[in-house]
Each structure stands twice: as C-alpha cells, then as structure tokens.
Design a protein around this motif. Structure first.
Motif, mmCIF file in Angstrom:
data_model
loop_
_atom_site.group_PDB
_atom_site.id
_atom_site.type_symbol
_atom_site.label_atom_id
_atom_site.label_comp_id
_atom_site.label_asym_id
_atom_site.label_seq_id
_atom_site.Cartn_x
_atom_site.Cartn_y
_atom_site.Cartn_z
ATOM 1 N N ARG A 182 0.939 -1.285 0.052
ATOM 2 C CA ARG A 182 0.148 0.199 0.048
ATOM 3 C C ARG A 182 0.912 1.441 0.120
ATOM 4 O O ARG A 182 2.250 1.232 0.541
ATOM 5 C CB ARG A 182 -0.762 -0.128 1.222
ATOM 6 N N SER B 16 -7.013 -1.367 1.458
ATOM 7 C CA SER B 16 -7.084 -2.629 0.692
ATOM 8 C C SER B 16 -7.822 -3.518 0.952
ATOM 9 O O SER B 16 -8.368 -4.454 0.085
ATOM 10 C CB SER B 16 -5.691 -3.234 0.478
ATOM 11 N N ASN C 215 -11.444 -10.413 -0.151
ATOM 12 C CA ASN C 215 -12.327 -9.208 0.340
ATOM 13 C C ASN C 215 -13.903 -9.453 -0.072
ATOM 14 O O ASN C 215 -14.787 -8.915 0.489
ATOM 15 C CB ASN C 215 -11.791 -7.909 -0.173
ATOM 16 N N TYR D 211 -10.962 -3.039 0.889
ATOM 17 C CA TYR D 211 -12.236 -2.741 -0.087
ATOM 18 C C TYR D 211 -11.948 -2.874 -1.426
ATOM 19 O O TYR D 211 -12.783 -2.278 -2.219
ATOM 20 C CB TYR D 211 -12.579 -1.242 0.606
ATOM 21 N N ASN D 212 -10.928 -3.619 -1.687
ATOM 22 C CA ASN D 212 -10.397 -3.643 -3.254
ATOM 23 C C ASN D 212 -11.210 -5.061 -3.514
ATOM 24 O O ASN D 212 -10.744 -6.274 -3.100
ATOM 25 C CB ASN D 212 -8.995 -3.972 -3.241
ATOM 26 N N TYR D 213 -12.098 -5.195 -4.182
ATOM 27 C CA TYR D 213 -13.129 -6.299 -4.491
ATOM 28 C C TYR D 213 -12.319 -7.094 -5.442
ATOM 29 O O TYR D 213 -12.991 -8.123 -6.079
ATOM 30 C CB TYR D 213 -14.500 -5.835 -4.949
ATOM 31 N N GLU D 214 -11.181 -6.862 -6.098
ATOM 32 C CA GLU D 214 -10.514 -7.847 -7.032
ATOM 33 C C GLU D 214 -9.905 -8.922 -6.184
ATOM 34 O O GLU D 214 -9.700 -9.967 -6.810
ATOM 35 C CB GLU D 214 -9.561 -6.982 -7.820
ATOM 36 N N THR D 215 -9.855 -8.645 -5.191
ATOM 37 C CA THR D 215 -9.254 -9.646 -4.071
ATOM 38 C C THR D 215 -10.425 -10.610 -3.698
ATOM 39 O O THR D 215 -11.556 -10.184 -3.024
ATOM 40 C CB THR D 215 -8.671 -9.117 -2.839
#
Length: 237
Positions: A63, A188, A197, A190-194
């Motif tokens: 980050r 991080s 999450n 709230y990163n919905y690519e993960t």
C-alpha cells in the motif's frame, strides 16, 4: 478498566497455555482493529502476568501508506519499554502465498533470535470463517478447512498462538471504539478484485441476511467438530 473481552481473553490464554505467567511472547501486529485490540489486551495484563513481550511488524509495501502505518505503530509503542521489531519487504510482485511463507520465516527467525517461544497473531473468528470459505471454494480437503487453529507447533521450541480466535468482528469493533484505540484503516480491504475481500464484504453478509444470521458462529462450531474428526482419523490410521 477491564471489559468482558479481557476476561474472555484470559480464559483463552489459560485454555491454550500450560503457563501464562512469564510467557515469552512475540506479538505480530499490523495496526488494524484486530491488532490494536490484542495489543491493548496484552498491555493491560502485562504487569499482572509478567509477560516477556515483544512486538513485530512486517511491511509488505503493498500500500502507498504502508510506511506511515509502520510509523503509526512505532508512535503507539513509543512510551512503552517493549522491544519492537520492524521489517520491510521491498519485493511487491510476489504472490499472497509466497508472501505468507516469507512472513512466517521472518516471524520464526525473529522469535528464535530473541528467545521468544510463542508467536501470537490477531486472527479472529471472522478470519477463521473467511479462510474456511476461501479454502472451500478452492476445493480443499476436510483437513484443509482447519488451517486457522488456536495453536500450532512450528518447531520443537516455538508455537503460533491465536488467542482471540473466538472474538467476532463486532466485538473487536466495539472494543476499539470503547477504548478509543487509534487503529489504522486498511483501504486494501475494500479492493473487490481480491477474493477474500469479496467473501468478507459480500458473501458473508449475504449468507447472514438470507440464510442464517449466526452463520459465523455455526461455521466455527462446524470447524471445531471437523478438526476433532480429522484428528481422530489421523490418530487411528
């Protein structure tokens, strides 16, 4: 001032450790809610149980604010006499799995070098449920569902302990708010690519709303029973 979570924490330690007083503990923290919750619990009980306590933070440099996060932890502990070990990983293009392996290698080496016998992490009940669903979706075995246990022996001298594994995210959020803990918000999450999450922010709330509001508690009960079954099969085969 003690809270009901202090008593819950003490009970967990007594169940997990043969000897609490004078225990040599290396506490791994990141600066988030879970980390500051467990840090305050240990600091509040520090004099009562005479812990040999050290704190370790590993910055993965994922980050843009990770360095500020580390300085934030240093500031929190600046008035204490507790040793703090800071590591920064400059290689940012490694996978999550390799990063986890590297993190545990650092934890183990630090514990061994400075004579800590217990490495403590701040995994909670919610983390256990997320890991269960994450591994289940990958097609893991029964034994693979139980990757987050209360304690695990790393070698003959050092073990990993997770003493807040029955704390819910709501309890931890209340604790941080009640004691005004200055936790660091990790954007991080709230990163919905993960995938993890998405499980945390979308799948679990969906299951709670439309299937069972106590899905986390019930899944943890299932994991406990499943762990006992797996251990029974191992011992008998």
């Amino acid at each position: 001032m003690y809270s009901f979570l202090h008593q819950k924490f003490i009970t967990n330690l007594k169940k997990s450790l043969t000897k609490i007083t004078g225990a040599s503990i290396l506490l791994a923290i990141s600066g988030g809610q879970d980390s500051l919750c467990i840090l305050k619990l240990f600091l509040d009980l520090y004099n009562q149980y005479k812990f040999q306590l050290g704190v370790i933070n590993i910055d993965h440099s994922w980050r843009y604010d990770s360095t500020k996060n580390t300085y934030h932890i240093i500031n929190i502990l600046s008035n204490s006499k507790i040793p703090v070990y800071i590591y920064k990983i400059s290689c940012t293009d490694i996978s999550e799995l390799k990063s986890r392996i590297l993190r545990y290698q650092i934890l183990l080496k630090t514990a061994s070098t400075y004579n800590y016998t217990i490495i403590v992490t701040a995994h909670s009940l919610s983390d256990q449920v997320e890991t269960c669903l994450y591994n289940l979706l990958k097609g893991t075995s029964n034994d693979g569902l139980n990757s987050l246990r209360w304690k695990r022996q790393l070698n003959s001298k050092i073990q990993v302990l997770r003493p807040i594994l029955n704390f819910t995210r709501y309890e931890i959020a209340w604790f941080c708010k009640f004691f005004s803990l200055p936790y660091w918000s990790d954007i991080s999450n709230y990163n919905y690519e993960t995938q993890r999450n998405r499980i945390r922010q979308e799948l679990i709330p969906y299951l709670q709303l439309y299937f069972n509001s106590k899905i986390e508690t019930n899944l943890c009960r299932f994991l406990d029973n499943n762990h006992k079954d797996c251990e029974y099969l191992k011992q008998n085969t």
